[in-house]
Structures are given as C-alpha cells and as structure tokens.
Design a protein around this motif. Sequence first.
Motif, PDB file in Angstrom:
ATOM      1  N   TYR A  69     112.976 -31.153  33.788  1.00  0.00           N
ATOM      2  CA  TYR A  69     112.684 -32.196  34.271  1.00  0.00           C
ATOM      3  C   TYR A  69     111.780 -32.215  35.602  1.00  0.00           C
ATOM      4  CZ  TYR A  69     116.171 -33.964  31.322  1.00  0.00           C
ATOM      5  OH  TYR A  69     116.963 -34.173  29.975  1.00  0.00           O
ATOM      6  N   LYS A  70     111.037 -33.154  35.997  1.00  0.00           N
ATOM      7  CA  LYS A  70     110.204 -32.909  37.359  1.00  0.00           C
ATOM      8  C   LYS A  70     111.100 -32.900  38.300  1.00  0.00           C
ATOM      9  CE  LYS A  70     109.378 -37.846  38.673  1.00  0.00           C
ATOM     10  NZ  LYS A  70     110.286 -38.883  37.506  1.00  0.00           N
ATOM     11  N   ASP A  71     110.417 -32.059  39.542  1.00  0.00           N
ATOM     12  CA  ASP A  71     111.368 -31.819  40.518  1.00  0.00           C
ATOM     13  C   ASP A  71     112.333 -30.597  40.262  1.00  0.00           C
ATOM     14  OD1 ASP A  71     110.322 -33.921  41.636  1.00  0.00           O
ATOM     15  OD2 ASP A  71     111.665 -35.223  41.322  1.00  0.00           O
ATOM     16  N   GLY A  72     111.931 -29.832  39.027  1.00  0.00           N
ATOM     17  CA  GLY A  72     112.834 -28.557  38.884  1.00  0.00           C
ATOM     18  C   GLY A  72     114.264 -28.571  38.181  1.00  0.00           C
ATOM     19  N   LYS A  73     114.542 -30.052  37.963  1.00  0.00           N
ATOM     20  CA  LYS A  73     116.034 -30.359  37.229  1.00  0.00           C
ATOM     21  C   LYS A  73     115.882 -29.607  35.960  1.00  0.00           C
ATOM     22  CE  LYS A  73     115.340 -34.442  38.410  1.00  0.00           C
ATOM     23  NZ  LYS A  73     115.510 -35.811  38.609  1.00  0.00           N
ATOM     24  N   SER A  74     117.141 -29.188  35.380  1.00  0.00           N
ATOM     25  CA  SER A  74     117.020 -28.611  34.148  1.00  0.00           C
ATOM     26  C   SER A  74     118.418 -29.076  33.259  1.00  0.00           C
ATOM     27  CB  SER A  74     116.939 -27.251  34.117  1.00  0.00           C
ATOM     28  OG  SER A  74     117.357 -26.395  35.150  1.00  0.00           O
ATOM     29  N   ALA A  75     118.382 -29.064  31.949  1.00  0.00           N
ATOM     30  CA  ALA A  75     119.398 -29.046  31.128  1.00  0.00           C
ATOM     31  C   ALA A  75     119.386 -27.958  30.084  1.00  0.00           C
ATOM     32  CB  ALA A  75     119.308 -30.361  30.334  1.00  0.00           C
ATOM     33  N   PHE A  76     120.496 -27.726  29.614  1.00  0.00           N
ATOM     34  CA  PHE A  76     120.734 -26.503  28.673  1.00  0.00           C
ATOM     35  C   PHE A  76     121.717 -27.127  27.766  1.00  0.00           C
ATOM     36  CE2 PHE A  76     120.296 -24.578  32.842  1.00  0.00           C
ATOM     37  CZ  PHE A  76     119.188 -23.619  32.402  1.00  0.00           C
TER      38      PHE A  76
ATOM     39  N   GLY B 148     125.895 -34.998  45.323  1.00  0.00           N
ATOM     40  CA  GLY B 148     124.676 -34.690  46.037  1.00  0.00           C
ATOM     41  C   GLY B 148     123.556 -34.853  45.032  1.00  0.00           C
ATOM     42  N   ASP B 149     122.558 -33.839  45.134  1.00  0.00           N
ATOM     43  CA  ASP B 149     121.425 -33.790  44.334  1.00  0.00           C
ATOM     44  C   ASP B 149     121.465 -33.251  43.105  1.00  0.00           C
ATOM     45  OD1 ASP B 149     119.711 -35.073  46.002  1.00  0.00           O
ATOM     46  OD2 ASP B 149     119.343 -33.275  47.262  1.00  0.00           O
ATOM     47  N   PHE B 150     121.359 -33.689  42.212  1.00  0.00           N
ATOM     48  CA  PHE B 150     121.429 -33.473  40.543  1.00  0.00           C
ATOM     49  C   PHE B 150     120.611 -32.252  40.324  1.00  0.00           C
ATOM     50  CE2 PHE B 150     120.164 -33.108  36.320  1.00  0.00           C
ATOM     51  CZ  PHE B 150     120.900 -33.098  35.192  1.00  0.00           C
ATOM     52  N   VAL B 151     121.038 -30.976  40.121  1.00  0.00           N
ATOM     53  CA  VAL B 151     120.627 -29.673  39.926  1.00  0.00           C
ATOM     54  C   VAL B 151     120.424 -29.265  38.327  1.00  0.00           C
ATOM     55  CG1 VAL B 151     120.762 -27.318  40.290  1.00  0.00           C
ATOM     56  CG2 VAL B 151     121.629 -28.929  41.776  1.00  0.00           C
ATOM     57  N   CYS B 152     121.580 -29.188  37.583  1.00  0.00           N
ATOM     58  CA  CYS B 152     121.415 -28.986  36.296  1.00  0.00           C
ATOM     59  C   CYS B 152     122.616 -29.735  35.337  1.00  0.00           C
ATOM     60  CB  CYS B 152     121.262 -27.566  35.763  1.00  0.00           C
ATOM     61  SG  CYS B 152     122.628 -26.610  36.130  1.00  0.00           S
ATOM     62  N   ALA B 153     122.274 -29.716  34.102  1.00  0.00           N
ATOM     63  CA  ALA B 153     123.443 -30.106  33.263  1.00  0.00           C
ATOM     64  C   ALA B 153     123.608 -29.251  32.130  1.00  0.00           C
ATOM     65  CB  ALA B 153     123.337 -31.546  32.539  1.00  0.00           C
ATOM     66  N   THR B 154     124.673 -28.737  31.640  1.00  0.00           N
ATOM     67  CA  THR B 154     124.947 -27.669  30.213  1.00  0.00           C
ATOM     68  C   THR B 154     125.745 -28.355  29.531  1.00  0.00           C
ATOM     69  OG1 THR B 154     124.716 -26.083  32.206  1.00  0.00           O
ATOM     70  CG2 THR B 154     125.507 -25.470  29.851  1.00  0.00           C
ATOM     71  N   ALA B 155     125.351 -28.533  28.131  1.00  0.00           N
ATOM     72  CA  ALA B 155     126.069 -29.200  27.271  1.00  0.00           C
ATOM     73  C   ALA B 155     126.461 -27.949  26.108  1.00  0.00           C
ATOM     74  CB  ALA B 155     125.363 -30.359  26.604  1.00  0.00           C
ATOM     75  N   LYS B 156     127.573 -27.919  25.612  1.00  0.00           N
ATOM     76  CA  LYS B 156     127.891 -27.233  24.532  1.00  0.00           C
ATOM     77  C   LYS B 156     128.556 -27.903  23.466  1.00  0.00           C
ATOM     78  CE  LYS B 156     130.589 -22.812  23.845  1.00  0.00           C
ATOM     79  NZ  LYS B 156     130.248 -21.554  24.242  1.00  0.00           N
ATOM     80  N   ARG B 157     128.131 -27.774  22.299  1.00  0.00           N
ATOM     81  CA  ARG B 157     128.810 -28.683  21.045  1.00  0.00           C
ATOM     82  C   ARG B 157     128.734 -27.846  19.859  1.00  0.00           C
ATOM     83  NH1 ARG B 157     129.152 -34.510  20.894  1.00  0.00           N
ATOM     84  NH2 ARG B 157     128.230 -34.359  22.780  1.00  0.00           N
ATOM     85  N   VAL B 158     129.526 -27.060  19.758  1.00  0.00           N
ATOM     86  CA  VAL B 158     129.748 -25.972  18.342  1.00  0.00           C
ATOM     87  C   VAL B 158     130.925 -26.186  17.676  1.00  0.00           C
ATOM     88  CG1 VAL B 158     128.620 -24.360  20.065  1.00  0.00           C
ATOM     89  CG2 VAL B 158     130.880 -24.274  20.032  1.00  0.00           C
ATOM     90  N   THR B 159     130.789 -25.699  16.520  1.00  0.00           N
ATOM     91  CA  THR B 159     131.610 -25.910  15.391  1.00  0.00           C
ATOM     92  C   THR B 159     131.304 -25.220  14.155  1.00  0.00           C
ATOM     93  OG1 THR B 159     133.313 -27.529  14.409  1.00  0.00           O
ATOM     94  CG2 THR B 159     130.740 -28.113  14.239  1.00  0.00           C
ATOM     95  N   GLN B 160     132.156 -25.296  13.102  1.00  0.00           N
ATOM     96  CA  GLN B 160     131.972 -24.559  11.879  1.00  0.00           C
ATOM     97  C   GLN B 160     130.916 -25.711  11.130  1.00  0.00           C
ATOM     98  OE1 GLN B 160     135.457 -23.705  10.209  1.00  0.00           O
ATOM     99  NE2 GLN B 160     135.016 -21.742   9.804  1.00  0.00           N
ATOM    100  N   TRP B 161     129.890 -25.161  10.113  1.00  0.00           N
ATOM    101  CA  TRP B 161     129.219 -26.199   9.504  1.00  0.00           C
ATOM    102  C   TRP B 161     130.058 -27.086   8.566  1.00  0.00           C
ATOM    103  CZ3 TRP B 161     126.471 -24.534   4.114  1.00  0.00           C
ATOM    104  CH2 TRP B 161     125.719 -25.702   3.632  1.00  0.00           C
ATOM    105  N   PRO B 162     129.971 -28.196   8.928  1.00  0.00           N
ATOM    106  CA  PRO B 162     130.533 -29.432   7.923  1.00  0.00           C
ATOM    107  C   PRO B 162     129.917 -29.295   6.799  1.00  0.00           C
ATOM    108  CG  PRO B 162     129.489 -30.480   9.770  1.00  0.00           C
ATOM    109  CD  PRO B 162     129.132 -29.102  10.038  1.00  0.00           C
ATOM    110  N   GLU B 163     130.194 -29.023   5.698  1.00  0.00           N
ATOM    111  CA  GLU B 163     129.352 -28.716   4.498  1.00  0.00           C
ATOM    112  C   GLU B 163     128.755 -30.038   3.597  1.00  0.00           C
ATOM    113  OE1 GLU B 163     130.263 -25.465   1.864  1.00  0.00           O
ATOM    114  OE2 GLU B 163     130.945 -24.132   3.632  1.00  0.00           O
TER     115      GLU B 163
END
Length: 315
Positions: free
Chosen positions: A210-217, A143-158
């Motif tokens: 983004y234009k037209d109200g789309k968003s990404a987190f 359908g129409d793209f509404v939003c995308a949510t990305a999560k990229r977490v870990t411990q600090w690679p020193e």
Amino acid sequence: MKKIGVAVIGTGFWGKNHARAYKEIESTNLVAICDLNAERAQAIASQVGVKEDTNSTEMLRDKEIQAVSVCTWSTVLAQEAFKALRAGKHVLVEKPMAADSKQAENLQKAAQENGLHLTVGFLTRFIPGLQHIQKAIESKTLGDFVCATAKRVTQWPERIGDVGVIKDTAIHDIDAMHYLTGEDPVDVFAKTGNMKHKQFEDYAHIMLTYKDGKSAFIESNWLTPYKTRTLVVTGSDAIMKLDYMTQDLWIEDAKQTLQPRFVSVEPLKLELQHFARCISEKEKPLVTGLDGIKALKIAEAIMKSSAENKVVELE
Ligand SMILES: NC(=O)c1ccc[n+]([C@@H]2O[C@H](COP(=O)([O-])OP(=O)(O)OC[C@H]3O[C@@H](n4cnc5c(N)ncnc54)[C@H](O)[C@@H]3O)[C@@H](O)[C@H]2O)c1
C-alpha cells in the motif's frame, strides 16, 4: 415488520446454509429454492418446507420473491445473478462474484441501472473480531498500521472444480485487507502453483503493498491436512490476532494481553439479516458490488504477477 421474500439458487454445500438461515431469520420469508440437481433441490426444499425448482428462470417469475442468494458453482454465479437482476430481484451473489472482473463490472452495471441491491458473500466482514480490528486500525488504537498477515489453509475441497485457491479462498483475505486498510494496494507480488490440483493453482503466497509502505501478506493453500484461518495485524503500538474459526481475538502490547469476548451469532445470519435490512431500509450494504470487482481485479493481478514473475502495479 414486513418480511422480505427471498429465494436461493444453488443449494449445495453452502447454499443449503443460506436456505436454512433465511428460514431462521425474522426479517426474511424463504419462498423457494432452486438447484439443477432435482434430487438435491427436493431434499433441501423438504428440509426447509418451501417449493423447489430446477430452473431458476421459472422460479424467478414468482412475484413474492424480492431478493435472491446466488450460491451456484463459482463460474456460473454471474449468469444466475444476471437472471435474478433482470427479473427485478435484489441479489446477494456468493464470492468470487463472477468468473472475472469484466463479468463482475457488467453485474454491477445491471444492478445500478435497475436500482437493485447487489452485495457479495464476503462473510468474514461479519465476524465481530474483524470488525473490532477494522475500528482499531481506523482509530489508531494499535498505533500506526504496519502490516497484516492472513493464513487460510486446508485440504482441497474436491467439490470445488472450477476455480483455484485464489478465487475460491484467498479472495476472502483480499477483501478483508481492503476492508481493514480502506485502501487499494498499489502493487502486488505473488508466487502460486499447483502441487496436487491438475487444473488450477492450489497454493498462493501473496504480498500486497500500500502507499506509505504498509503491506499485507496472504498465505493460502489446499495442501495443509487441517484447517487454519488466522489474521495477525501489527501496529506500531500493539498487535491483534484473530482466529476466524473460533472467533477468538487477542490484543497484545508490551504490558498485557487482552481477550475481548463477543456475542456469538452465526456470521451467515448476520450477513443475511444485513442484506434484508439494506433492502427494507434502502441502506448501502457493508459489501458492495464495487468491493467484489476490486477483489477480482486484485486476484487477476496476483495470477499475472505469478505467471510473469514480476511485481504488478494496480490502477
Ligand atoms: N462465503 C463463504 O464463506 C462461502 C463458503 C462456501 C462456498 N461459498 C461459495 O458458494 C458457492 C457454492 O459453493 P458450494 O461449496 O456450495 O458448491 P457445491 O458444488 O456444493 O454447490 C453448488 C450447487 O449449485 C448448483 N448449481 C450449479 N449451477 C446451477 C444453476 N445454474 N442453477 C441452479 N443450481 C445450480 C449445483 O447443482 C450444486 O448443488 C461458490 O461460489 C463458493 O465460492 C462461499
């Protein structure tokens, strides 16, 4: 088929994988590797059976080398990529491409002026599930793209001591959002900070509009005791969920959940094969220098937004 002669500059945690993968790929001939650390250079060179150097200027004189992967510390990537371009080599420079967008623009200019390929190590674009989602957005299967949510977490690679979590980690998702939407965000708002890291931010919560109200987190941190790398894309008719680590993809609508399967190939090999093919076939790479510049400009806007606690508009 004539193999492309390649070399790797910087054979630490990641560069040694480039060296190993080049060795395993049919279309490339690994000629040499280089690392400032002589012991490391020697160890990796003997593992992959090529000559080593501790000085890239020396190594780049070798005419057999047509293309180079630059995998040094993030803040010296541009300096080494420049050297390689000036020596007439095609370049795959690891992310974040350069210390800042100005340096990245100079790199792109140098590549263009010399008619050389310049691509950036945004590896996630070579994950089949992400390519599947990109096509689904383009063809509106969701359908129409509404939003995308990305999560990229870990411990600090020193070992990462020269950039924070935005340029090291979130930059993959910043680029992935650009790849998925095919658009530049109009503005960005972010909260970042450091809980444990002394010098750089170790968490970032980012909203791109983004234009037209789309968003990404994008949620990125070096505080979570275990690694999570996921993406959820919401469309008006269905959602798609990708686990970057297992490469599992789920497509869910009101009636069903589908789980397409993909042939399992190491994304790094796909990336390096693509780089070699672009050189031999004179094709435009999937990731261009301009993509790298865009991602760095957004990273800089994210830092500005957090420092000034306001929405930052992008040009
Ligand atoms: N695309 C990805 O998924 C991905 C994954 C990991 C790392 N990376 C990137 O790869 C790069 C390297 O990361 P890493 O984790 O391997 O770091 P690392 O510290 O383990 O390795 C960096 C290596 O570069 C060498 N080096 C530094 N400056 C040099 C120079 N001028 N000439 C020759 N050698 C030099 C160091 O001695 C070290 O061995 C970083 O830019 C990082 O962002 C990308």
